[in-house]
Design a protein around this motif. Sequence first.
Motif, PDB file in Angstrom:
ATOM      1  N   THR A 222      -3.268   2.153  -4.004  1.00 12.01           N
ATOM      2  CA  THR A 222      -3.761   3.301  -3.263  1.00 12.01           C
ATOM      3  C   THR A 222      -5.226   3.517  -3.630  1.00 12.01           C
ATOM      4  N   VAL A 223      -5.817   4.565  -3.101  1.00 14.42           N
ATOM      5  CA  VAL A 223      -7.196   4.887  -3.442  1.00 14.42           C
ATOM      6  C   VAL A 223      -7.214   5.472  -4.853  1.00 14.42           C
ATOM      7  N   GLY A 224      -7.930   4.795  -5.775  1.00 15.27           N
ATOM      8  CA  GLY A 224      -8.024   5.287  -7.135  1.00 15.27           C
ATOM      9  C   GLY A 224      -9.096   6.346  -7.263  1.00 15.27           C
TER      10      GLY A 224
ATOM     11  N   LEU B 264       0.847  -1.194   0.000  1.00 10.58           N
ATOM     12  CA  LEU B 264       0.000   0.000   0.000  1.00 10.58           C
ATOM     13  C   LEU B 264       0.880   1.240   0.000  1.00 10.58           C
ATOM     14  N   LYS B 265       0.434   2.275  -0.737  1.00  8.61           N
ATOM     15  CA  LYS B 265       1.186   3.514  -0.790  1.00  8.61           C
ATOM     16  C   LYS B 265       0.250   4.702  -0.619  1.00  8.61           C
TER      17      LYS B 265
ATOM     18  N   SER C 115      -8.065  -8.444  -7.195  1.00  7.80           N
ATOM     19  CA  SER C 115      -7.299  -9.213  -6.220  1.00  7.80           C
ATOM     20  C   SER C 115      -5.859  -8.699  -6.175  1.00  7.80           C
ATOM     21  N   GLY C 116      -5.328  -8.601  -4.962  1.00  7.97           N
ATOM     22  CA  GLY C 116      -3.958  -8.135  -4.796  1.00  7.97           C
ATOM     23  C   GLY C 116      -3.821  -6.639  -4.664  1.00  7.97           C
ATOM     24  N   CYS C 117      -4.962  -5.919  -4.554  1.00  5.37           N
ATOM     25  CA  CYS C 117      -4.873  -4.454  -4.461  1.00  5.37           C
ATOM     26  C   CYS C 117      -4.784  -3.969  -3.013  1.00  5.37           C
ATOM     27  N   GLY C 118      -4.702  -4.876  -2.067  1.00  7.22           N
ATOM     28  CA  GLY C 118      -4.446  -4.472  -0.685  1.00  7.22           C
ATOM     29  C   GLY C 118      -5.673  -4.161   0.153  1.00  7.22           C
TER      30      GLY C 118
END
Length: 281
Positions: A219-221, A24-25, A43-46
């Motif tokens: 991150t939040v898109g 996560l950033k 999937s895998g986006c935290g």
Amino acid sequence: MNSYLDIDHVSITFPTDKGPLNVLKDVHLKVAQGEFVSLIGHSGCGKSTVLNIVAGLLSATEGGVVLEGKEVTEPGPDRAVVFQHHSLMPWLTVYDNVKLAVDRVFRKTKTKQERHEWTLHNLELVHMGHALDRRPDEISGGMKQRVGIARALSMQPKVLLMDEPFGALDSLTRTHMQDSLMEIQANLNNTVIMITHDVDEAVLLSDRIVMMSNGPSATVGEILNIDLPRPRDRLELAEDPTYNHYRAEVVKFLHERHTKPEAPKKTEGGNADKPKLRLAG
């Protein structure tokens, strides 16, 4: 927005055999009291990592989480978690699975009779008062999830965290559980953060949908406000143009991230240039 829960510029990096992995950033999100927020993304986006940081199960590498002005540093009953799998104690009855949590949280503040009544009250909230003496292997998957939700609610959490709570259920049971969750949230005004992969579920249940960019360094898109009146009826919404617009926007975001996994260029304020959505948070 008045910030009840503040996920404040959170980043986390894990060590791996191939070197540090940034999962996560700079995830930043403010949640209001009583708000229902869904996290959605590939999937895998935290998503689960965000939830685990809020729960206090993981510590952020940078940034942090503040709930009602207090930093989250460890797990606590003020943040109850409902997982995809019920995690009930198989040797305990439905009643005892919930009573176990009640005793842990309220042993010093409620009498034995009060704890008994509170256990029954929370099981009635999820319509499981008829199955008090059954064990987990004697009830259906949907009923197990109801007990898991009752156990979480029984702790009177400030925030209810739900990690794909209905993902393992059949379609009909999932529909019933969504309706029950809307009813409970309306009655209790819980603050809820829920992870889901189901677009219809996210639009139906949420006040806002947080769409995560692909990982690593997710991150939040975008954040989509769901301006639909409550209570919500799924049959009426099926033909509602506003509902279908929201649904289409989420599907579009997910499709674009699938076909073009790189994140679109951000403006200085952190919102994507391309989509014309009403953004918040």
